[in-house]
Design an enzyme around this catalytic site. Structure first.
Site, PDB file in Angstrom:
ATOM      1  N   TRP A 138      58.611  47.708  88.933  1.00  0.00           N
ATOM      2  CA  TRP A 138      58.387  46.326  89.382  1.00  0.00           C
ATOM      3  C   TRP A 138      59.562  45.482  88.887  1.00  0.00           C
ATOM      4  O   TRP A 138      59.879  45.484  87.694  1.00  0.00           O
ATOM      5  CB  TRP A 138      57.063  45.842  88.796  1.00  0.00           C
ATOM      6  CG  TRP A 138      56.654  44.443  89.136  1.00  0.00           C
ATOM      7  CD1 TRP A 138      56.705  43.839  90.353  1.00  0.00           C
ATOM      8  CD2 TRP A 138      56.089  43.488  88.230  1.00  0.00           C
ATOM      9  NE1 TRP A 138      56.207  42.555  90.259  1.00  0.00           N
ATOM     10  CE2 TRP A 138      55.827  42.317  88.970  1.00  0.00           C
ATOM     11  CE3 TRP A 138      55.778  43.509  86.867  1.00  0.00           C
ATOM     12  CZ2 TRP A 138      55.277  41.180  88.407  1.00  0.00           C
ATOM     13  CZ3 TRP A 138      55.223  42.376  86.308  1.00  0.00           C
ATOM     14  CH2 TRP A 138      54.978  41.216  87.062  1.00  0.00           C
ATOM     15  N   ASP A 219      50.957  49.504  82.104  1.00  0.00           N
ATOM     16  CA  ASP A 219      50.770  48.397  83.039  1.00  0.00           C
ATOM     17  C   ASP A 219      49.796  48.879  84.110  1.00  0.00           C
ATOM     18  O   ASP A 219      50.087  49.839  84.828  1.00  0.00           O
ATOM     19  CB  ASP A 219      52.113  47.995  83.661  1.00  0.00           C
ATOM     20  CG  ASP A 219      52.033  46.662  84.409  1.00  0.00           C
ATOM     21  OD1 ASP A 219      50.929  46.090  84.485  1.00  0.00           O
ATOM     22  OD2 ASP A 219      53.069  46.207  84.917  1.00  0.00           O
ATOM     23  N   LYS A 255      44.709  42.221  92.314  1.00  0.00           N
ATOM     24  CA  LYS A 255      44.533  43.098  93.469  1.00  0.00           C
ATOM     25  C   LYS A 255      43.090  43.552  93.630  1.00  0.00           C
ATOM     26  O   LYS A 255      42.497  43.413  94.703  1.00  0.00           O
ATOM     27  CB  LYS A 255      45.451  44.318  93.347  1.00  0.00           C
ATOM     28  CG  LYS A 255      46.838  44.151  93.926  1.00  0.00           C
ATOM     29  CD  LYS A 255      47.731  43.304  93.071  1.00  0.00           C
ATOM     30  CE  LYS A 255      49.155  43.263  93.614  1.00  0.00           C
ATOM     31  NZ  LYS A 255      50.026  42.429  92.785  1.00  0.00           N
TER      32      LYS A 255
END
Length: 409
Positions: A138, A219, A255
């Site tokens: 990311w 993460d 999400k």
């Protein structure tokens, strides 16, 4: 002396994803497709408010006892305890022994930042302050760690030849890195590749991490969203905890609960003893106080209700299966169109083998730009697409456009 004019401040380039979205919105072409942004869309390309979130919101609205007072510095208690159970397990020994420190954060980004800030202050780095990030990762990870004085290094992860995991390169870097190095690991649904280690590969990774006494910085932004199963998507984190790996977990509900704009997240640090946990919690409170004072309450209340009410929790799991299931179906249909109908040159098995919101298509930067400029399909130049941007109405158009750039037409 004149007042400061800030003329020496350099102009920063716009964020690539938001720039892509702006270009998409400005495009008048009726069949344009946005495959850049990492946000779920339904089969009509619309944002989807989860039914369980609507129900929880209504409960909050009708609760006359709620007010708008500050939350504690470390967040809403019922939220952080529920969030810890979700990722670490209902019967986690680390939780029952009081070894887990959980703090509410400004979504996953805030969790990454607070975790990075804590490590920069208190972790005993073996040499320079550095963290190993997957290549690729990311994009925001680089800025987050650079901003707290931790240098990002890269470990091999994605193999463009196989459009899969470079497991050999990954393990080699784990083995060659100095002892007690920090490695950032994507718990599931790797962003941006969609390529995850297998369960057996995770065990091998843990073996090396334990042997080298590395620190795992997990993460997890897609628990449940990857496979449709909250438990399955927590496997890697829970296994590492069971092996006694020193670690922290950055957790986001953007999400899997569709709460993108509410910024609901948590940081969990697993410590060796309850006494250590108390000291870590005290310092995280000090850091949090200077940054945001208190986290916001609305999104945390929604998630807390869902996590702690068995009926709402079951409804949430059904909503998650709806989202994950639609994305899995889009993967299968895209694979079918490319291989059976269009007979697009190349091997496209990676489309169905990858997992989660994103897929690395394997196409080049030139081909990616050709899709955007010639077919009005907006994607990042590394060939990453958001599967959530595909639906039953536009997937054939995309498949034909992708077939065209692969053939050089």
């Amino acid at each position: 002396m004149s007042a400061e004019t800030w003329n020496n401040v350099p102009l920063a380039p716009p964020d690539s994803i938001f720039k892509l979205t702006a270009a998409y919105k400005a495009d008048p072409y009726p069949h344009k497709i946005n495959l850049g942004v990492g946000a779920y869309r339904d089969d009509d390309s619309k944002p989807w408010v989860l039914p369980v979130v609507k129900k929880a919101s209504q409960i909050i609205l009708n609760d006359a006892t709620l007010d708008h007072e500050y939350l504690p510095i470390t967040g809403l208690s019922e939220f952080v305890t529920g969030a810890a159970r979700l990722i670490l397990g209902e019967n986690s020994p680390a939780i029952s022994e009081g070894r887990v420190v959980s703090v509410q954060t400004i979504s996953g980004t805030g969790a990454n930042h607070l975790g990075a800030l804590f490590l920069s202050r208190y972790y005993h780095f073996n040499g320079d302050k550095a963290i190993y990030l997957s290549d690729p990762t990311w994009a925001n990870h680089f800025a987050i760690f650079n901003n707290v004085g931790i240098k990002p290094l890269l470990y091999p992860y994605y193999d463009p030849k196989t459009i899969g995991l470079d497991f050999t390169g990954f393990i080699a870097t784990l083995q060659s890195a100095p002892e007690r190095s920090v490695f950032l690991l994507h718990a599931c649904a790797h962003n941006p590749t969609g390529v995850d280690p297998t369960e057996e590969q995770w065990k091998t990774i843990a073996d090396v991490v334990v042997a080298k006494q590395h620190y795992a910085f997990f993460d997890t932004a897609y628990q449940g969203f990857a496979s449709g199963d909250l438990e399955r998507d927590a496997t890697a984190v829970r296994y590492f905890v069971s092996r006694g790996v020193p670690l922290l977990v950055c957790q986001s509900f953007a999400k899997n609960a569709g709460l993108y704009g509410e910024r609901v997240g948590a940081l969990h640090i697993v410590t060796p003893t309850k006494e250590t946990a108390d000291r870590v919690r005290s310092q995280l409170s000090v850091l949090q106080r200077s940054e945001i004072s208190n986290p916001p309450s609305y999104g945390a209340r929604i998630v807390a209700l869902i996590l702690n009410n068995p009926e709402l929790f079951e409804e949430w799991k059904a909503d998650i299966r709806t989202m994950a299931g639609r994305i899995i179906q889009m993967r299968k249909e895209l694979y079918r169109l490319l291989t059976e109908e269009l007979k697009t040159p190349g091997n496209w098995e990676h489309i169905v083998n990858q997992i989660g919101m994103f897929s690395f298509t394997g196409i080049s930067e030139v081909q990616s730009k050709a899709l955007t400029e010639g077919a009005h399909v907006y994607l990042t130049t590394n060939g990453r697409i958001s599967m959530a941007g595909l639906n039953s109405k536009n997937i054939r158009y995309f498949a034909e456009a992708l077939d065209g750039v692969v053939r050089g037409v």
